[in-house]
Design a protein around this motif. Structure first.
Motif, PDB file in Angstrom:
ATOM      1  N   ILE A   1      21.348  72.979  44.717  1.00 26.48           N
ATOM      2  CA  ILE A   1      20.268  72.650  45.646  1.00 26.48           C
ATOM      3  C   ILE A   1      20.844  72.027  46.925  1.00 26.48           C
ATOM      4  N   TYR A   2      21.818  71.140  46.762  1.00 26.92           N
ATOM      5  CA  TYR A   2      22.451  70.493  47.910  1.00 26.92           C
ATOM      6  C   TYR A   2      23.164  71.515  48.791  1.00 26.92           C
ATOM      7  N   PHE A   3      23.934  72.409  48.174  1.00 26.18           N
ATOM      8  CA  PHE A   3      24.663  73.405  48.958  1.00 26.18           C
ATOM      9  C   PHE A   3      23.702  74.266  49.785  1.00 26.18           C
ATOM     10  N   LEU A   4      22.580  74.620  49.183  1.00 27.80           N
ATOM     11  CA  LEU A   4      21.637  75.504  49.865  1.00 27.80           C
ATOM     12  C   LEU A   4      20.884  74.789  50.981  1.00 27.80           C
ATOM     13  N   LEU A   5      20.454  73.547  50.719  1.00 25.29           N
ATOM     14  CA  LEU A   5      19.639  72.829  51.693  1.00 25.29           C
ATOM     15  C   LEU A   5      20.459  72.177  52.801  1.00 25.29           C
ATOM     16  N   SER A   6      21.749  71.963  52.566  1.00 20.18           N
ATOM     17  CA  SER A   6      22.581  71.297  53.575  1.00 20.18           C
ATOM     18  C   SER A   6      23.160  72.274  54.589  1.00 20.18           C
TER      19      SER A   6
ATOM     20  N   PHE B   1      18.533  83.427  49.741  1.00 18.15           N
ATOM     21  CA  PHE B   1      18.370  81.981  49.842  1.00 18.15           C
ATOM     22  C   PHE B   1      17.153  81.489  49.060  1.00 18.15           C
ATOM     23  N   ALA B   2      15.993  82.100  49.306  1.00 20.84           N
ATOM     24  CA  ALA B   2      14.774  81.655  48.639  1.00 20.84           C
ATOM     25  C   ALA B   2      14.879  81.840  47.121  1.00 20.84           C
ATOM     26  N   ARG B   3      15.470  82.959  46.708  1.00 18.27           N
ATOM     27  CA  ARG B   3      15.603  83.214  45.269  1.00 18.27           C
ATOM     28  C   ARG B   3      16.565  82.218  44.627  1.00 18.27           C
ATOM     29  N   ASP B   4      17.697  81.961  45.294  1.00 17.15           N
ATOM     30  CA  ASP B   4      18.671  81.032  44.727  1.00 17.15           C
ATOM     31  C   ASP B   4      18.123  79.616  44.661  1.00 17.15           C
ATOM     32  N   LEU B   5      17.382  79.223  45.688  1.00 19.94           N
ATOM     33  CA  LEU B   5      16.791  77.880  45.678  1.00 19.94           C
ATOM     34  C   LEU B   5      15.759  77.752  44.566  1.00 19.94           C
ATOM     35  N   THR B   6      14.965  78.793  44.363  1.00 21.89           N
ATOM     36  CA  THR B   6      13.973  78.775  43.279  1.00 21.89           C
ATOM     37  C   THR B   6      14.646  78.671  41.920  1.00 21.89           C
ATOM     38  N   LEU B   7      15.707  79.452  41.725  1.00 18.44           N
ATOM     39  CA  LEU B   7      16.447  79.400  40.466  1.00 18.44           C
ATOM     40  C   LEU B   7      17.045  78.018  40.236  1.00 18.44           C
ATOM     41  N   ALA B   8      17.588  77.412  41.295  1.00 19.71           N
ATOM     42  CA  ALA B   8      18.204  76.092  41.157  1.00 19.71           C
ATOM     43  C   ALA B   8      17.167  75.037  40.789  1.00 19.71           C
ATOM     44  N   VAL B   9      15.997  75.106  41.403  1.00 25.27           N
ATOM     45  CA  VAL B   9      14.934  74.148  41.091  1.00 25.27           C
ATOM     46  C   VAL B   9      14.452  74.342  39.651  1.00 25.27           C
TER      47      VAL B   9
END
Length: 458
Positions: free
Chosen positions: A363-368, A379-387
């Motif tokens: 989550i940090y890697f994606l949002l930073s 991006f959206a898919r990876d963030l959803t999976l991480a959450v």
């Protein structure tokens, strides 16, 4: 390790000895436990996909430790490595003790405390010897043991469908209470069925083409384990009557007896269980050395853990085998079963700490804004999976129970002392190195002495 071997490592580590008791463990809750299993499987696959993405970013040995340290610094990395390391060798001792019970089924009438201890220690040290031989042999043992335990379990699951009797299932929700309460209660028992999903990421440095194969092996291994879990549990539910299943001590054996008659099912399942446990110990012994090895490279674990031969951190393997053996001896001779149970509880909590930190790191890697190696469309898919993976792991923590969390936190905090000692040593070394560099710079900056009598007129 190639893709097939890495997949076998994941599947073999996920499927240990617990599967042979799972149907009886969740039977008191009714068939709602199958729904709970399905929900957990989806969460485990999300976590597997996150580990695959993280391995693309950092294809290094150490897995969760590497991700946590890169995202949150040394202390978070140390907590991840410490938790994972303690979880592995304590759970190895528990697996070795579990193997003794199945050996009793194969060799009835040969039980004694000394012999049981010898069997348990053999279950620990034979996989350790395979690890000393190198990753090639670890992979070979893992591949063979995974096939030997996967085939009979899948056979029972598939053949069981031909003997399936829906009248034996019992009600959807047993024991009263709300449906959600029953779902959570069943999930609490099943929660740790997928511990080991990170195995390929933990050994990424020993996997061929890790950026490509770690993610694939993680997902394929998790799905393979899920197939065995779900179909096997469903087959047992449909072949053994519910009232008998609740009291069963060997549900898969009872299912074989119900399908084919006789009483030979117990021997077949006991043999499969021993193979399954030895295979799991083979993989978990490797895992017990990888996390401290990665931390030792950064000075967060003693340097002895850096000793490596044929791709395997040999000192880490030796340390894990010795510590697990000590716990096993305590269990058999000192009569402190309560202490052993507490340590096993610690493993249930310790396993979740690296998972939470890894999901948080993604989550940090994606949002930073550090979206390197992540396609824009993902991006959206990876963030959803991480959450989702973070939420799934948080559910694991909640389902561990108050006792496991309490004991686990105490043991986690005990690691702070180790971190303080290692951090102090790193600081001393850094200061000495800085002093040496300043001395060297001063020496280079000093003017060279002029030799008397030199020059053309001498």
């Amino acid at each position: 390790m190639n893709l097939i071997t890495a997949t076998a490592l994941v599947m073999g580590n996920i499927i240990g000895g617990g599967i042979f008791l799972l149907p009886a463990s969740v039977a008191p809750f009714g068939t709602i436990s199958l729904v709970a299993f399905g929900v957990l499987t989806l969460g485990a696959i999300c976590l597997a996909l996150v580990f695959g993405r993280l391995a693309q970013r950092h294809p290094d040995t150490g897995g969760p430790y590497v991700y946590a340290r890169e995202a949150f610094g040394d202390f978070a990395g140390f907590l991840s490595a410490w938790s994972y390391w303690t979880m592995t060798w304590v759970s190895n001792a528990a697996l070795a003790v579990a193997a003794v019970g199945y050996v009793h089924v194969l060799l009835p009438g040969h039980g004694s405390k000394g012999l049981d201890l010898a069997v348990a220690l053999g279950a620990l040290w034979l996989p350790a010897l395979a690890n000393f031989a190198g990753t090639r042999y670890v992979g070979a043992v893992q591949l063979v043991s995974t096939v030997l335990k996967f085939v009979p379990l899948l056979f029972i699951a598939i053949v069981g469908m031909f003997f399936f009797d829906p009248h034996k299932l019992g009600s959807f929700h047993e024991g009263g209470g709300s449906t959600l309460g029953g779902l959570s209660a069943a999930a609490a028992i099943l929660l740790y069925s997928y511990v080991g999903v990170e195995s390929a990421a933990m050994s990424a440095g020993e996997v061929r083409d890790p950026e490509r194969n770690v993610g694939r092996a993680t997902v394929l291994g998790t799905i393979g384990a899920a197939v065995v879990y779900l179909l096997g549990t469903l087959a047992v539910f449909g072949t053994v009557s519910h009232d008998k299943l609740v009291k069963s001590q060997a549900p898969f054996s009872d299912a074989v007896d119900a399908m084919f008659g006789g009483h030979w099912g117990g021997t077949v399942i006991a043999a499969a269980a021993v193979i399954s446990i030895v295979g799991a110990l083979n993989g978990w012994t490797l895992m017990s050395a990888q996390s401290p090895y990665a931390a030792a490279k950064d000075g967060l674990f003693p340097a002895a853990f850096l000793k490596k031969q044929r791709g395997v951190p040999t000192f880490g393997v030796l340390a894990a085998a010795v510590l697990a053996s000590a716990l096993t001896v305590i269990n058999y001779f000192l009569g402190t079963g309560g202490v052993f149970e507490i340590l096993v509880l610690i493993t249930t909590f310790s396993a979740t700490v690296p998972y939470l930190l890894a999901a948080g790191a993604q989550i940090y890697f994606l949002l930073s804004g550090r979206r390197d190696k992540v396609r824009p469309g993902r991006f959206a898919r990876d963030l959803t999976l991480a959450v989702l993976a973070f939420g799934f792991t948080f559910w694991l923590v909640a389902g561990a129970g108050y006792a496991a969390i309490y004991q686990g936190v105490l043991f986690l905090f005990a690691g702070i002392l180790v971190y303080a000692l290692m951090a102090a040593r790193r600081s001393d070394r850094a200061e000495r190195r800085d002093d040496e560099e300043r001395t060297e710079e001063a020496r280079e900056a000093a003017p060279s002495p002029v030799l008397s009598g030199s020059g053309p007129g001498a």
